[in-house]
Motif scaffolding. Structure first.
Motif, PDB file in Angstrom:
ATOM      1  N   UNK A  84      -3.957   0.488  -0.132  1.00 60.20           N
ATOM      2  CA  UNK A  84      -3.568  -0.577   0.790  1.00 60.20           C
ATOM      3  C   UNK A  84      -3.653  -0.010   2.199  1.00 60.20           C
ATOM      4  N   UNK A  85      -4.241  -0.784   3.114  1.00 61.99           N
ATOM      5  CA  UNK A  85      -4.329  -0.347   4.500  1.00 61.99           C
ATOM      6  C   UNK A  85      -3.179  -0.971   5.275  1.00 61.99           C
ATOM      7  N   UNK A  86      -2.483  -0.145   6.042  1.00 60.15           N
ATOM      8  CA  UNK A  86      -1.401  -0.624   6.893  1.00 60.15           C
ATOM      9  C   UNK A  86      -1.826  -0.603   8.347  1.00 60.15           C
ATOM     10  N   UNK A  87      -1.516  -1.669   9.062  1.00 62.08           N
ATOM     11  CA  UNK A  87      -1.782  -1.757  10.497  1.00 62.08           C
ATOM     12  C   UNK A  87      -0.465  -2.142  11.162  1.00 62.08           C
ATOM     13  N   UNK A  88      -0.017  -1.340  12.120  1.00 65.16           N
ATOM     14  CA  UNK A  88       1.213  -1.629  12.855  1.00 65.16           C
ATOM     15  C   UNK A  88       0.845  -2.023  14.279  1.00 65.16           C
ATOM     16  N   UNK A 148     -15.503  -1.946   1.061  1.00 63.30           N
ATOM     17  CA  UNK A 148     -14.769  -2.678   0.017  1.00 63.30           C
ATOM     18  C   UNK A 148     -13.846  -3.711   0.646  1.00 63.30           C
ATOM     19  N   UNK A 149     -13.458  -4.691  -0.147  1.00 64.16           N
ATOM     20  CA  UNK A 149     -12.384  -5.602   0.281  1.00 64.16           C
ATOM     21  C   UNK A 149     -11.082  -4.991  -0.213  1.00 64.16           C
ATOM     22  N   UNK A 150     -10.111  -4.876   0.683  1.00 65.59           N
ATOM     23  CA  UNK A 150      -8.896  -4.127   0.381  1.00 65.59           C
ATOM     24  C   UNK A 150      -7.684  -4.859   0.958  1.00 65.59           C
ATOM     25  N   UNK A 151      -6.518  -4.782   0.311  1.00 66.91           N
ATOM     26  CA  UNK A 151      -5.324  -5.441   0.839  1.00 66.91           C
ATOM     27  C   UNK A 151      -4.869  -4.792   2.152  1.00 66.91           C
ATOM     28  N   UNK A 152      -4.370  -5.641   3.067  1.00 59.84           N
ATOM     29  CA  UNK A 152      -3.944  -5.164   4.386  1.00 59.84           C
ATOM     30  C   UNK A 152      -2.504  -5.595   4.643  1.00 59.84           C
ATOM     31  N   UNK A 153      -1.680  -4.614   5.005  1.00 60.75           N
ATOM     32  CA  UNK A 153      -0.310  -4.843   5.438  1.00 60.75           C
ATOM     33  C   UNK A 153      -0.325  -4.850   6.960  1.00 60.75           C
ATOM     34  N   UNK A 154       0.072  -5.963   7.566  1.00 65.19           N
ATOM     35  CA  UNK A 154       0.045  -6.104   9.012  1.00 65.19           C
ATOM     36  C   UNK A 154       1.483  -6.222   9.511  1.00 65.19           C
ATOM     37  N   UNK A 166       8.588  -3.205   1.601  1.00 62.75           N
ATOM     38  CA  UNK A 166       8.479  -2.862   0.177  1.00 62.75           C
ATOM     39  C   UNK A 166       8.005  -4.067  -0.630  1.00 62.75           C
ATOM     40  N   UNK A 167       8.590  -5.239  -0.368  1.00 64.18           N
ATOM     41  CA  UNK A 167       8.168  -6.445  -1.079  1.00 64.18           C
ATOM     42  C   UNK A 167       6.723  -6.807  -0.733  1.00 64.18           C
ATOM     43  N   UNK A 168       6.341  -6.608   0.521  1.00 66.09           N
ATOM     44  CA  UNK A 168       4.966  -6.896   0.941  1.00 66.09           C
ATOM     45  C   UNK A 168       3.974  -6.009   0.203  1.00 66.09           C
ATOM     46  N   UNK A 169       4.280  -4.721   0.129  1.00 64.14           N
ATOM     47  CA  UNK A 169       3.388  -3.780  -0.571  1.00 64.14           C
ATOM     48  C   UNK A 169       3.317  -4.136  -2.054  1.00 64.14           C
ATOM     49  N   UNK A 170       4.449  -4.465  -2.656  1.00 62.84           N
ATOM     50  CA  UNK A 170       4.443  -4.865  -4.069  1.00 62.84           C
ATOM     51  C   UNK A 170       3.552  -6.084  -4.283  1.00 62.84           C
ATOM     52  N   UNK A 171       3.642  -7.074  -3.393  1.00 63.52           N
ATOM     53  CA  UNK A 171       2.819  -8.276  -3.490  1.00 63.52           C
ATOM     54  C   UNK A 171       1.343  -7.947  -3.325  1.00 63.52           C
ATOM     55  N   UNK A 172       1.025  -7.061  -2.386  1.00 61.33           N
ATOM     56  CA  UNK A 172      -0.377  -6.700  -2.123  1.00 61.33           C
ATOM     57  C   UNK A 172      -1.031  -5.961  -3.284  1.00 61.33           C
TER      58      UNK A 172
END
Length: 150
Positions: A43-47, A73-79, A137-143
């Motif tokens: 998962x890629x995180x962007x702050x 690749x297509x990958x989940x992103x946490x923004x 944490x919930x966001x990462x679990x969902x992703x």
């Protein structure tokens, strides 16, 4: 594990980014710091920086970092949008037309963060799942359900 995305001529990777969670950062032409990180688990995180209006150039820098880390690749992103003052229409367009994201989880804390997240969520294409969370944490679990098995 943290993976560094290569910088282009108009970007810099500072030696020590201020946010410990997002150890790598990008500096936009306007001097805005955007944290970028590859989490274990793909998962890629962007702050996005608090107390800033996110304009098109900053969104393009973040998008370039995500594409570099995604490596085709297509990958989940946490923004993480906590404390962001606003998002320009151009930055919103960059978000909405992402070619690297398989899903977006937007994380914020305040009612203002929620309003900004819903502004971004309205612009997303129907093919990219996106949701707002107040818990990282919930966001990462969902992703995790959207990560590639590569």
């Amino acid at each position: 594990m943290s993976v560094e995305a290569p910088a282009t001529a108009d970007e810099q990777l500072p030696a020590d980014a201020p946010d410990a969670l997002f150890r790598e950062s990008r500096t936009t032409p306007a001097g805005v710091q955007i944290g970028v990180r590859m989490f274990d688990g793909g998962i890629i995180g962007v702050a996005l920086p608090p107390n800033e209006e996110i304009e098109g150039p900053a969104a393009r820098v973040a998008g370039a970092a995500v594409r570099a880390l995604a490596n085709g690749r297509r990958i989940p992103v946490l923004l993480v949008i906590t404390g962001v003052v606003g998002i320009s229409a151009e930055a919103r367009h960059v978000y909405a037309t992402s070619i690297a994201a398989s899903a977006f989880a937007l994380v914020g804390e305040s009612p203002v963060d929620r309003v900004i997240a819903h502004y971004l969520l309205r612009s997303k294409t129907e093919t990219i799942p996106a949701q707002f969370f107040t818990s990282e944490t919930e966001a990462v679990d969902w992703l995790r359900q959207y990560k590639s098995e590569d």
